[in-house]
Design a protein around this motif. Structure first.
Motif, PDB file in Angstrom:
ATOM      1  N   LYS A 122       5.091   3.955  -1.583  1.00 22.76           N
ATOM      2  CA  LYS A 122       5.242   2.849  -0.643  1.00 22.76           C
ATOM      3  C   LYS A 122       6.343   3.124   0.371  1.00 22.76           C
ATOM      4  CE  LYS A 122       3.863  -0.163  -4.436  1.00 22.76           C
ATOM      5  NZ  LYS A 122       4.304  -1.175  -5.415  1.00 22.76           N
ATOM      6  N   THR A 123       7.259   4.021  -0.005  1.00 20.90           N
ATOM      7  CA  THR A 123       8.325   4.446   0.899  1.00 20.90           C
ATOM      8  C   THR A 123       8.452   5.959   0.808  1.00 20.90           C
ATOM      9  OG1 THR A 123      10.050   4.256  -0.784  1.00 20.90           O
ATOM     10  CG2 THR A 123       9.560   2.271   0.521  1.00 20.90           C
ATOM     11  N   LYS A 124       9.199   6.549   1.744  1.00 20.60           N
ATOM     12  CA  LYS A 124       9.430   7.990   1.703  1.00 20.60           C
ATOM     13  C   LYS A 124      10.142   8.387   0.413  1.00 20.60           C
ATOM     14  CE  LYS A 124       7.905  10.107   5.468  1.00 20.60           C
ATOM     15  NZ  LYS A 124       7.012  11.299   5.378  1.00 20.60           N
ATOM     16  N   GLU A 125      11.120   7.589   0.043  1.00 19.86           N
ATOM     17  CA  GLU A 125      11.870   7.892  -1.174  1.00 19.86           C
ATOM     18  C   GLU A 125      10.974   7.844  -2.408  1.00 19.86           C
ATOM     19  OE1 GLU A 125      12.693   5.728   1.135  1.00 19.86           O
ATOM     20  OE2 GLU A 125      14.407   6.764   2.071  1.00 19.86           O
ATOM     21  N   PRO A 168       0.819  -1.211   0.000  1.00 18.31           N
ATOM     22  CA  PRO A 168       0.000   0.000   0.000  1.00 18.31           C
ATOM     23  C   PRO A 168       0.854   1.262   0.000  1.00 18.31           C
ATOM     24  CG  PRO A 168       0.056  -0.985   2.193  1.00 18.31           C
ATOM     25  CD  PRO A 168       0.749  -1.952   1.270  1.00 18.31           C
ATOM     26  N   PHE A 169       0.235   2.364  -0.453  1.00 12.70           N
ATOM     27  CA  PHE A 169       0.913   3.659  -0.464  1.00 12.70           C
ATOM     28  C   PHE A 169       0.724   4.310   0.903  1.00 12.70           C
ATOM     29  CE2 PHE A 169      -0.325   2.879  -4.900  1.00 12.70           C
ATOM     30  CZ  PHE A 169       0.911   2.973  -5.509  1.00 12.70           C
ATOM     31  N   THR A 170       1.639   4.062   1.814  1.00 12.29           N
ATOM     32  CA  THR A 170       1.489   4.546   3.189  1.00 12.29           C
ATOM     33  C   THR A 170       2.274   5.823   3.476  1.00 12.29           C
ATOM     34  OG1 THR A 170       3.295   3.074   3.868  1.00 12.29           O
ATOM     35  CG2 THR A 170       1.035   2.229   4.080  1.00 12.29           C
ATOM     36  N   ASN A 229       7.678  10.495  -6.669  1.00 11.72           N
ATOM     37  CA  ASN A 229       6.385  10.746  -7.296  1.00 11.72           C
ATOM     38  C   ASN A 229       6.010  12.226  -7.240  1.00 11.72           C
ATOM     39  OD1 ASN A 229       6.149   8.008  -7.804  1.00 11.72           O
ATOM     40  ND2 ASN A 229       4.897   7.601  -5.988  1.00 11.72           N
ATOM     41  N   LEU A 230       6.389  12.892  -6.149  1.00 16.41           N
ATOM     42  CA  LEU A 230       6.103  14.318  -6.015  1.00 16.41           C
ATOM     43  C   LEU A 230       6.815  15.110  -7.110  1.00 16.41           C
ATOM     44  CD1 LEU A 230       4.729  16.494  -4.201  1.00 16.41           C
ATOM     45  CD2 LEU A 230       6.911  16.682  -2.995  1.00 16.41           C
ATOM     46  N   LYS A 231       8.080  14.772  -7.379  1.00 16.97           N
ATOM     47  CA  LYS A 231       8.841  15.476  -8.402  1.00 16.97           C
ATOM     48  C   LYS A 231       8.280  15.229  -9.798  1.00 16.97           C
ATOM     49  CE  LYS A 231      13.207  15.522  -5.830  1.00 16.97           C
ATOM     50  NZ  LYS A 231      14.620  15.066  -5.814  1.00 16.97           N
ATOM     51  N   ALA A 232       7.546  14.121  -9.964  1.00 21.34           N
ATOM     52  CA  ALA A 232       6.972  13.804 -11.274  1.00 21.34           C
ATOM     53  C   ALA A 232       5.744  14.649 -11.596  1.00 21.34           C
ATOM     54  CB  ALA A 232       6.609  12.325 -11.337  1.00 21.34           C
TER      55      ALA A 232
END
Length: 285
Positions: free
Chosen positions: A105-108, A54-56, A113-116
């Motif tokens: 799924k992880t902080k990284e 999951p995207f946690t 994804n944010l930069k995308a």
């Protein structure tokens, strides 16, 4: 006598044999009960979204900018998803705040994804344009939140593909408010500008004066108040509560209930399937 005793002994032996064969007499000990073997316990599997874990984790980034504009300004917003809130602020200035948010799924992965997500703010000829998009292959949850302060006379063109839009205190023309998605509710309180909404899918709460309210889309509920401007609703599928004066009210769609009040203008309703409550003076229904 001897024959009688022998007969009694034979009869007694026969009865004993019958009782034993029938289950009477001294029963055999019952076999020990066999306990059923329970199947091995299976650990429940936690639900997971398609694709695995999951995207946690989430990542967020906000940016703000103030644009100096002329007497006649415009704000244009087109984002892939997220709420848009517009309020009236100082003259000759448009203040914009854009907040991007992405999950992973992880902080990284969330940061990646944010930069995308692309987000731009620019001004040309007193028109401030804000746009946000996501990569076509970006299979992750994300949103962009837009908060604007605009001059009261500014014109607006707002589009979000999956969230609410709220406008208050603005008297300029609202040339487009478009929201697609289940949660696309729209609230607009306009001083005297037109409200045109195309593709409405959520609940609408609209107020203006002197200019038209023009709605197209399968909205489930519309509450519209106009002082003296026309109201046109096409394709709505829910409850309508409409009021104006000195201008026509036109409704076309499979509405469950229609309540329309007009001080002195015409009212036209086609396709209503529920209760119809119409009131006007000096014109036709």
């Amino acid at each position: 006598m001897c024959w009688q005793r022998a007969s009694r002994r034979a009869t007694s032996s026969l009865v004993t044999l019958i009782l034993v064969l029938g289950g009477c007499g001294d029963p055999k000990p019952a076999p020990p009960a066999v306990k059923p073997i329970a199947p091995p316990a299976v650990e429940p599997i936690a639900p997971r979204p398609e694709g695995g874990e999951p995207f946690t984790e989430s990542a967020e980034e906000a940016s703000s900018e103030t644009f100096n504009v002329g007497l006649k300004s415009k704000a244009v917003v087109d984002i892939f998803g997220g709420p848009i809130t517009v309020t009236a602020g100082a003259d000759r200035a448009i203040k914009a705040k854009v907040t991007k948010k992405a999950f992973g799924k992880t902080k990284e992965e969330a940061q990646k994804n944010l930069k995308a997500i692309s987000a731009t703010m620019a001004m040309e000829n007193d028109a401030v344009r804000i746009a946000a998009g996501r990569p076509k292959d970006g299979n992750f949850p994300a949103s962009v939140t837009i908060v604007l302060e605009v001059p009261a006379a500014a014109d607006l063109d707002l589009q979000s593909h999956n969230d609410r839009v709220s406008v208050s205190g603005v008297s300029g023309a609202i040339t487009r408010v478009s929201v697609s998605g289940v949660s696309g509710d729209i609230t607009v309180k306009n001083g005297s500008g037109a409200i045109v909404i195309d593709g409405a899918a959520g609940v609408l709460n609209l107020t203006t004066s002197f200019a038209k309210i023009d709605i197209t889309g399968a909205t489930p509920k519309v509450t519209a108040r106009n002082s003296t401007g026309a109201i046109s609703i096409q394709g709505a599928i829910g409850t309508l509560d409409l009021a104006t004066s000195s201008a026509p009210i036109t409704v076309t769609g499979k509405n469950s209930d229609v309540k329309a009040k007009n001080a002195s203008g015409a009212i036209s309703v086609a396709g209503a399937s529920g209760t119809v409550d119409l009131t006007t003076s000096f014109d036709r229904i």
